[in-house]
Motif scaffolding. Structure first.
Motif, PDB file in Angstrom:
ATOM      1  N   THR A 245       0.828  -1.210   0.000  1.00  0.00           N
ATOM      2  CA  THR A 245       0.000   0.000   0.000  1.00  0.00           C
ATOM      3  C   THR A 245       0.858   1.253   0.000  1.00  0.00           C
ATOM      4  OG1 THR A 245      -1.722  -1.182   1.216  1.00  0.00           O
ATOM      5  CG2 THR A 245      -1.815   1.222   1.234  1.00  0.00           C
ATOM      6  N   MET A 246       1.894   1.257   0.830  1.00  0.00           N
ATOM      7  CA  MET A 246       2.761   2.430   0.896  1.00  0.00           C
ATOM      8  C   MET A 246       3.516   2.631  -0.408  1.00  0.00           C
ATOM      9  SD  MET A 246       5.685   3.356   3.729  1.00  0.00           S
ATOM     10  CE  MET A 246       4.437   3.564   4.997  1.00  0.00           C
ATOM     11  N   GLU A 247       4.004   1.541  -0.983  1.00  0.00           N
ATOM     12  CA  GLU A 247       4.767   1.646  -2.234  1.00  0.00           C
ATOM     13  C   GLU A 247       3.887   2.169  -3.369  1.00  0.00           C
ATOM     14  OE1 GLU A 247       6.352  -0.101  -6.056  1.00  0.00           O
ATOM     15  OE2 GLU A 247       4.647  -0.873  -4.935  1.00  0.00           O
ATOM     16  N   GLU A 248       2.652   1.667  -3.450  1.00  0.00           N
ATOM     17  CA  GLU A 248       1.730   2.145  -4.480  1.00  0.00           C
ATOM     18  C   GLU A 248       1.390   3.617  -4.258  1.00  0.00           C
ATOM     19  OE1 GLU A 248      -1.677  -0.356  -4.431  1.00  0.00           O
ATOM     20  OE2 GLU A 248      -0.893  -1.696  -5.966  1.00  0.00           O
ATOM     21  N   ASN A 249       1.161   3.981  -2.990  1.00  0.00           N
ATOM     22  CA  ASN A 249       0.781   5.349  -2.690  1.00  0.00           C
ATOM     23  C   ASN A 249       1.893   6.326  -3.038  1.00  0.00           C
ATOM     24  OD1 ASN A 249       0.584   7.756  -0.588  1.00  0.00           O
ATOM     25  ND2 ASN A 249      -1.474   6.921  -0.875  1.00  0.00           N
ATOM     26  N   LEU A 250       3.137   5.962  -2.730  1.00  0.00           N
ATOM     27  CA  LEU A 250       4.256   6.856  -3.017  1.00  0.00           C
ATOM     28  C   LEU A 250       4.490   6.980  -4.520  1.00  0.00           C
ATOM     29  CD1 LEU A 250       6.746   5.827  -0.186  1.00  0.00           C
ATOM     30  CD2 LEU A 250       5.321   7.882  -0.324  1.00  0.00           C
ATOM     31  N   GLN A 251       4.339   5.867  -5.234  1.00  0.00           N
ATOM     32  CA  GLN A 251       4.528   5.947  -6.684  1.00  0.00           C
ATOM     33  C   GLN A 251       3.385   6.700  -7.360  1.00  0.00           C
ATOM     34  OE1 GLN A 251       5.555   2.459  -8.828  1.00  0.00           O
ATOM     35  NE2 GLN A 251       7.363   2.015  -7.611  1.00  0.00           N
ATOM     36  N   GLY A 252       2.198   6.616  -6.763  1.00  0.00           N
ATOM     37  CA  GLY A 252       1.051   7.304  -7.350  1.00  0.00           C
ATOM     38  C   GLY A 252       0.663   8.554  -6.606  1.00  0.00           C
ATOM     39  N   VAL A 253       1.660   9.202  -5.956  1.00  0.00           N
ATOM     40  CA  VAL A 253       1.350  10.351  -5.108  1.00  0.00           C
ATOM     41  C   VAL A 253       0.699  11.479  -5.899  1.00  0.00           C
ATOM     42  CG1 VAL A 253       3.664  11.376  -5.385  1.00  0.00           C
ATOM     43  CG2 VAL A 253       2.307  11.858  -3.319  1.00  0.00           C
ATOM     44  N   ARG A 254       1.034  11.633  -7.156  1.00  0.00           N
ATOM     45  CA  ARG A 254       0.422  12.704  -7.950  1.00  0.00           C
ATOM     46  C   ARG A 254      -1.051  12.421  -8.211  1.00  0.00           C
ATOM     47  NH1 ARG A 254       5.626  12.886  -8.800  1.00  0.00           N
ATOM     48  NH2 ARG A 254       6.646  14.874  -9.295  1.00  0.00           N
ATOM     49  N   VAL A 255      -1.389  11.148  -8.390  1.00  0.00           N
ATOM     50  CA  VAL A 255      -2.802  10.798  -8.568  1.00  0.00           C
ATOM     51  C   VAL A 255      -3.560  11.053  -7.277  1.00  0.00           C
ATOM     52  CG1 VAL A 255      -4.402   8.935  -9.120  1.00  0.00           C
ATOM     53  CG2 VAL A 255      -2.214   9.084 -10.313  1.00  0.00           C
ATOM     54  N   VAL A 256      -2.956  10.681  -6.153  1.00  0.00           N
ATOM     55  CA  VAL A 256      -3.601  10.902  -4.852  1.00  0.00           C
ATOM     56  C   VAL A 256      -3.864  12.388  -4.641  1.00  0.00           C
ATOM     57  CG1 VAL A 256      -3.351  10.653  -2.354  1.00  0.00           C
ATOM     58  CG2 VAL A 256      -2.546   8.832  -3.866  1.00  0.00           C
ATOM     59  N   ALA A 258      -4.025  14.731  -6.979  1.00  0.00           N
ATOM     60  CA  ALA A 258      -4.920  15.268  -8.006  1.00  0.00           C
ATOM     61  C   ALA A 258      -6.383  15.020  -7.674  1.00  0.00           C
ATOM     62  CB  ALA A 258      -4.578  14.663  -9.370  1.00  0.00           C
ATOM     63  N   TYR A 259      -6.677  13.891  -7.030  1.00  0.00           N
ATOM     64  CA  TYR A 259      -8.064  13.547  -6.722  1.00  0.00           C
ATOM     65  C   TYR A 259      -8.413  13.758  -5.251  1.00  0.00           C
ATOM     66  CZ  TYR A 259      -8.416  11.632 -11.398  1.00  0.00           C
ATOM     67  OH  TYR A 259      -8.446  11.486 -12.760  1.00  0.00           O
ATOM     68  N   ALA A 260      -7.540  14.489  -4.531  1.00  0.00           N
ATOM     69  CA  ALA A 260      -7.795  14.793  -3.122  1.00  0.00           C
ATOM     70  C   ALA A 260      -8.176  13.539  -2.344  1.00  0.00           C
ATOM     71  CB  ALA A 260      -8.892  15.852  -3.003  1.00  0.00           C
ATOM     72  N   ALA A 261      -7.387  12.493  -2.529  1.00  0.00           N
ATOM     73  CA  ALA A 261      -7.705  11.182  -1.944  1.00  0.00           C
ATOM     74  C   ALA A 261      -6.921  10.913  -0.671  1.00  0.00           C
ATOM     75  CB  ALA A 261      -7.428  10.078  -2.968  1.00  0.00           C
ATOM     76  N   LYS A 262      -6.414  11.960  -0.042  1.00  0.00           N
ATOM     77  CA  LYS A 262      -5.613  11.772   1.171  1.00  0.00           C
ATOM     78  C   LYS A 262      -6.415  11.042   2.254  1.00  0.00           C
ATOM     79  CE  LYS A 262      -3.514  14.409   4.946  1.00  0.00           C
ATOM     80  NZ  LYS A 262      -3.178  15.757   5.452  1.00  0.00           N
ATOM     81  N   ALA A 263      -7.653  11.480   2.503  1.00  0.00           N
ATOM     82  CA  ALA A 263      -8.458  10.864   3.562  1.00  0.00           C
ATOM     83  C   ALA A 263      -8.723   9.390   3.265  1.00  0.00           C
ATOM     84  CB  ALA A 263      -9.770  11.630   3.726  1.00  0.00           C
ATOM     85  N   PHE A 264      -9.021   9.092   2.011  1.00  0.00           N
ATOM     86  CA  PHE A 264      -9.279   7.698   1.629  1.00  0.00           C
ATOM     87  C   PHE A 264      -8.048   6.842   1.852  1.00  0.00           C
ATOM     88  CE2 PHE A 264      -8.781   4.463  -1.679  1.00  0.00           C
ATOM     89  CZ  PHE A 264      -9.865   3.643  -1.393  1.00  0.00           C
TER      90      PHE A 264
END
Length: 633
Positions: A245-256, A258-264
């Motif tokens: 989860t952490m590896e995906e989140n860090l690699q896709g941080v721009r997507v996170v 861009a879609y204001a998905a921090k809370a999710f």
């Protein structure tokens, strides 16, 4: 290409329902039958211990030191018992020089034994940790080497986070047992075995009472070992999920972002962390409960020794010194007994981690050199596909069927088709990222399956559509296939890829790091860096797999001119969606659902009026691309 991951999907424990706080964990929740092969536990543990065999000299020294420490530890109760008897004799005879001499000698021996015991334990601990670190080093290299050998068929199915967890946390679990658990186990066995023998020679009944805690400890250790084994397996799986989860989140941080998905993302990570916390807390409860039960049994045995011993001293059947000897023996055993659960925990983790680690280390690569592999020297780059058929594992339909074509040195082949038609699959089959199911692929007349992988992949360079740049200087990325390349060669490749001017304008020129995955570059610049990297080794066959899609039309025209100048002595394959990239090809093949439906030159395909012509007209008529229409006219 399939995106499912069946190989390890069943290994991850189910996630708790969203919004439901996890309750107390029970052993039944772990479903041990699903994850633990009890019969495999001794085998895995033996193999873990066997990893230290190459360092048998250090192990022998550690074992001798442990044996010496055990002997010193067991001699201390005897010496203390003797000191008590000698002190009693002094009290009876009076404090004269003659009566004090034996007690002074015994006290000196006790001091020397204590120093010797400390030095031996230090030697044993140092050598044990040295072996553990060496084993960790060996495992890291072996694990990383195995990952390098395993093919795309494996990496397509396994998440990077899972592999990182196995190569870090599981590896540490194996190393930790060799470093500490093994030495503790040897010391405890020596203390119990040799000590029981020595005590039995003094008083068999008191020895039985002193060791009365052993059955309780053995029972608790066996039960706790199974529970720990299951818990560690589940915990390692949960940690793998957290890493993923952490590896995906860090690699896709721009997507996170861009879609204001921090809370999710925080909520998802929190749910998974809570499950890992439940497992960790459950393991702590089990360990604490076992330690309490063992300590209770131990002190009950000590109290019984004190009670029965006092009665035997009163009856004149035992001296005070002998009773002191038994009590000192049990005092020395107190710390090793307390460490039994640590040993069990370490062994359980090593078994769980070792099994997960060996699943990777024992995996044979599907693509490997044949026994009689032939290295190809000075390849010309003549490639032929002969009735090639291929299907990805688990796919219902073949990715390629009955593919025939050839590319000679100095010639350019263009491959076009809809997404999923098999274009990139052709690029992956030539250097044997996968093997064909039927037919064959030849390089200079040799079936690629008979060539050594190193020579084959040196002869073929691919600028892939999935561009990956290392967080290294621009020069290092370009010269990745030829690390010792001279500066002129790197610059020449960059100029041919039309990226030289941009690199020269960077703060440190060719020494400027490009950032993780080339984050400091635009999409078109990354593509040109990838093309430069494929040109630097001067391959016999150059494959550009949709490597011009993000390049503007003017730069694309310049790149095509560079490739025409450099391909006089090499074969070139360009896979593209944009037809302007393949218009000057000597032959163009059009793929549809893995089959060649049209082939010819640009002019002949336009005259045919089929799919290629329709695609050409569609791209040329796009109002947003007038410059493309001019290029194609």
């Amino acid at each position: 290409m399939p995106t499912t991951r069946p190989a390890f999907a069943s290994m991850a424990p189910p996630s708790p329902s969203a919004g439901t706080p996890p309750g107390p964990l029970r052993f039944a929740d772990l479903r041990p039958a699903d994850v633990v092969d009890v019969s495999a536990m001794p085998r895995v543990l033996r193999r873990v211990m066997g990893l230290a065999a190459p360092y048998w000299r250090r192990l022998a020294l550690a074992t001798v030191a442990t044996l010496g420490a055990a002997v010193a530890s067991l001699a201390l109760p005897h010496m203390l018992g003797r000191a008590v008897d000698e002190a009693h004799a002094v009290a009876q005879a009076g404090t004269t020089a003659r009566t004090w001499a034996p007690l002074a000698t015994t006290a000196t021996l006790v001091l020397l034994l204590g120093v010797a015991r400390g030095m031996l334990l230090m030697t044993s601990g140092y050598q044990g940790e040295a072996v553990g670190q060496r084993v960790g080093y060996d495992l890291r290299l072996a694990f990383f080497g195995t990952l390098q050998d395993l093919g795309f068929d494996f990496h397509d199915q396994v998440h990077t986070g899972e592999l990182i967890t196995r190569g870090m946390l599981d590896l540490e679990g194996v190393r930790g047992f060799i470093e500490q658990g093994l030495q503790r186990l040897v010391l405890l066995a020596l203390l119990l075995g040799v000590g029981a023998t020595m005590m039995a020679l003094v008083d068999p009944l008191m020895t039985v009472l002193a060791l009365g805690f052993v059955p309780v400890v053995a029972t608790m250790a066996a039960r706790t070992g199974l529970v720990m084994r299951v818990t560690w397996t589940r915990l390692q799986e949960r940690m793998a999920l957290l890493t993923r989860t952490m590896e995906e989140n860090l690699q896709g941080v721009r997507v996170v972002r861009a879609y204001a998905a921090k809370a999710f993302e925080l909520a998802r990570f929190d749910r998974q962390s809570q499950e890992a916390l439940r497992l960790a807390n459950y393991r702590i409860r089990i360990r604490a409960g076992a330690i309490t039960a063992m300590q209770t049994a131990f002190f009950a045995a000590m109290a019984l020794v004190l009670w029965v011993g006092a009665m035997r001293v009163a009856a004149g059947r035992m001296s005070v010194g002998q009773l002191t000897q038994f009590l000192a023996f049990m005092t020395i055993l107190q710390q090793p007994v307390r460490q039994i659960i640590m040993i069990v925990n370490s062994a359980a983790r090593a078994t769980s981690s070792g099994q997960r680690l060996f699943e990777i280390l024992d995996r044979a690569p599907a693509i490997a050199d044949p026994r009689d592999a032939v290295p190809i020297d000075r390849p010309a780059g003549h490639v032929r596909f002969e009735a090639v058929r291929f299907a990805y594992p688990g796919a219902e339909h073949p990715a390629l069927a009955d593919i025939d074509f050839e590319v000679r040195p100095g010639r350019l082949l263009g491959i076009v088709g809809a997404p999923g038609s098999g274009k990139s699959t052709i690029a992956h089959l030539i250097p044997r990222f996968y093997d064909v199911a039927a037919g064959r692929i030849t390089l200079d007349g040799h079936d690629v399956r008979t060539l050594s992988l190193t020579s084959l992949r040196t002869a073929v360079a691919i600028a892939a559509q999935d561009i990956f740049l290392f967080d290294q200087p621009a020069a290092a990325n370009i010269a990745y296939a030829v690390p010792d390349a001279a500066g002129d060669r790197i610059v020449a490749a960059a100029r041919a890829a039309r990226i030289d001017e941009h690199i020269a304008a960077m703060p440190l020129g060719y020494a400027t790091p490009v950032g993780e995955r080339g984050v400091s570059l635009s999409g078109g610049q990354r593509q040109r860096m990838s093309i430069a990297r494929s040109l630097a080794p001067d391959p016999a066959l150059l494959i550009l797999d949709d490597s011009l899609s993000a390049v503007d039309t003017a730069t694309e025209a310049q790149l095509r001119a560079s490739l025409r100048a450099s391909r006089a002595d090499k074969a070139t394959i360009i896979i593209a969606h944009r037809l302007s990239a393949v218009m000057d090809a000597d032959e163009i093949i059009v793929l549809d659902r893995g089959r060649i439906v049209e082939r010819g030159t640009h002019l002949s395909l336009m005259a045919l009026g089929g799919r290629y012509a329709a695609l050409y007209r569609m791209q040329a008529d796009q109002p947003s691309r007038p410059e493309m229409a001019e290029t194609m006219a």
